[in-house]
Design a protein around this motif. Structure first.
Motif, PDB file in Angstrom:
ATOM      1  N   SER A 188       0.817  -1.216   0.000  1.00 40.91           N
ATOM      2  CA  SER A 188       0.000   0.000   0.000  1.00 40.91           C
ATOM      3  C   SER A 188       0.852   1.268   0.000  1.00 40.91           C
ATOM      4  N   SER A 189       2.142   1.153  -0.394  1.00 41.79           N
ATOM      5  CA  SER A 189       3.044   2.307  -0.330  1.00 41.79           C
ATOM      6  C   SER A 189       2.767   3.344  -1.405  1.00 41.79           C
ATOM      7  N   GLY A 190       2.196   2.931  -2.506  1.00 39.02           N
ATOM      8  CA  GLY A 190       1.960   3.866  -3.608  1.00 39.02           C
ATOM      9  C   GLY A 190       3.149   4.025  -4.529  1.00 39.02           C
ATOM     10  N   SER A 191       4.253   3.351  -4.235  1.00 40.23           N
ATOM     11  CA  SER A 191       5.415   3.413  -5.130  1.00 40.23           C
ATOM     12  C   SER A 191       5.605   2.060  -5.809  1.00 40.23           C
ATOM     13  N   LEU A 192       6.283   2.095  -6.937  1.00 39.42           N
ATOM     14  CA  LEU A 192       6.447   0.897  -7.745  1.00 39.42           C
ATOM     15  C   LEU A 192       7.919   0.708  -8.097  1.00 39.42           C
ATOM     16  N   GLN A 193       8.425  -0.471  -7.824  1.00 36.48           N
ATOM     17  CA  GLN A 193       9.793  -0.802  -8.214  1.00 36.48           C
ATOM     18  C   GLN A 193       9.759  -1.696  -9.448  1.00 36.48           C
ATOM     19  N   LEU A 194      10.576  -1.333 -10.431  1.00 36.24           N
ATOM     20  CA  LEU A 194      10.762  -2.176 -11.607  1.00 36.24           C
ATOM     21  C   LEU A 194      12.073  -2.921 -11.432  1.00 36.24           C
TER      22      LEU A 194
ATOM     23  N   ALA B 242       4.611   8.874  -6.948  1.00 35.37           N
ATOM     24  CA  ALA B 242       3.899  10.112  -7.281  1.00 35.37           C
ATOM     25  C   ALA B 242       4.091  11.197  -6.239  1.00 35.37           C
ATOM     26  N   SER B 243       4.617  10.835  -5.078  1.00 33.03           N
ATOM     27  CA  SER B 243       4.781  11.839  -4.027  1.00 33.03           C
ATOM     28  C   SER B 243       5.967  11.470  -3.148  1.00 33.03           C
ATOM     29  N   GLY B 244       6.285  12.367  -2.251  1.00 32.85           N
ATOM     30  CA  GLY B 244       7.422  12.132  -1.360  1.00 32.85           C
ATOM     31  C   GLY B 244       8.708  12.705  -1.933  1.00 32.85           C
ATOM     32  N   VAL B 245       9.796  12.598  -1.168  1.00 30.63           N
ATOM     33  CA  VAL B 245      11.063  13.194  -1.599  1.00 30.63           C
ATOM     34  C   VAL B 245      11.644  12.497  -2.814  1.00 30.63           C
ATOM     35  N   ASN B 246      11.219  11.284  -3.089  1.00 26.33           N
ATOM     36  CA  ASN B 246      11.701  10.566  -4.259  1.00 26.33           C
ATOM     37  C   ASN B 246      10.634  10.482  -5.353  1.00 26.33           C
TER      38      ASN B 246
END
Lengths: 188, 53
Positions: free
Chosen positions: A21-27, A39-43
């Motif tokens: 549920s982090s909202g980030s995606l690693q390829l 989509a958000s955060g410092v990265n």
């Protein structure tokens, strides 16, 4: 953490995905993270893995002695960062093929005569000469910058300087204010 | 006497600007000293090792 899409070659191969549920995606490729998308955060944005977008910055605490009118390799003994361990022995040898923004800024001697200039060398030969300044009465600095393709294996980049004050003089980097840096702009 | 000084004795007509353009003396900061990396002068021949000795 992140949701992960992994292109695996183990066994039968294929895509392996896990979610959170982090909202980030690693390829990932074979379990190694190549890029992270958020989509958000410092990265926020697309973050390339450090090994896939090499960057370094170095400077020196000592100057380099240069004979008159002789292109001399500038030495850099201190790294600020080196994301993929591609900088060593005053040489940047990126292990990822691509286009690199290369920057060099060095200081020169004080002299009422002569010229100082800096040069980006590729594979041991003059490649992109920066600006030259004459009548360097109070000491000065010169810069060179260029976008340079490196093949990710044998290509390497170095910084050279020249001075023509009439005798041997010190050039190069002697503080964090001067230095040598490069970063991948895009892959090949 | 360094390499630049030796070359200037052989060819006193050379100007410093020549060493920025058609002639490149080089030092790789590896302890091996100065050497001629490029000699593309339109009229003057590259000095031989004997002349520079």
């Amino acid at each position: 953490m992140a949701s992960i899409i992994n292109a695996s070659s183990s066994g039968a191969g294929g895509l392996i995905s896990t979610g959170d549920s982090s909202g980030s995606l690693q390829l990932q490729s074979n379990g190694v993270t190549v890029a992270t998308i958020a989509a958000s955060g410092v990265n926020a944005g697309i973050q390339m893995g450090a090994a896939f977008a090499p960057a370094f910055s170095a400077y020196s605490t000592t100057l380099t002695s240069a004979s008159n009118a002789t292109w001399t390799k500038v030495t850099f003994n201190t790294e600020e960062f080196d994301t993929n361990s591609n900088f060593a022995s005053n040489r940047f040898t990126p292990t990822v093929a691509g286009y690199y923004q290369v920057n060099v800024c060095i200081s020169g001697p004080s002299s009422t005569t002569g010229i100082i200039a800096v040069n980006i060398y590729k594979n041991g030969a003059s490649f992109k000469i920066g600006n030259a300044i004459s009548n360097i009465t109070v000491g000065t600095y010169v810069v060179a910058a260029a976008l340079i393709y490196c093949n990710g294996s044998t290509d390497y980049i170095e910084a050279y300087a020249i001075q023509s004050t009439g005798g041997t003089a010190n050039v190069g980097s002697n503080s964090v204010e001067f230095g040598f840096s490069a970063s991948m702009v895009r892959s090949a | 006497m360094n390499l630049y000084e030796k070359i200037k004795i052989i060819y006193p007509q050379l100007e410093d600007k020549d060493f920025f353009t058609v002639i490149h003396l080089q030092n790789d900061s590896d302890g091996k000293g100065d050497y001629i990396a490029k000699w593309e002068h339109p009229t003057l021949a590259k000095p031989t090792d004997e002349e520079l000795a």
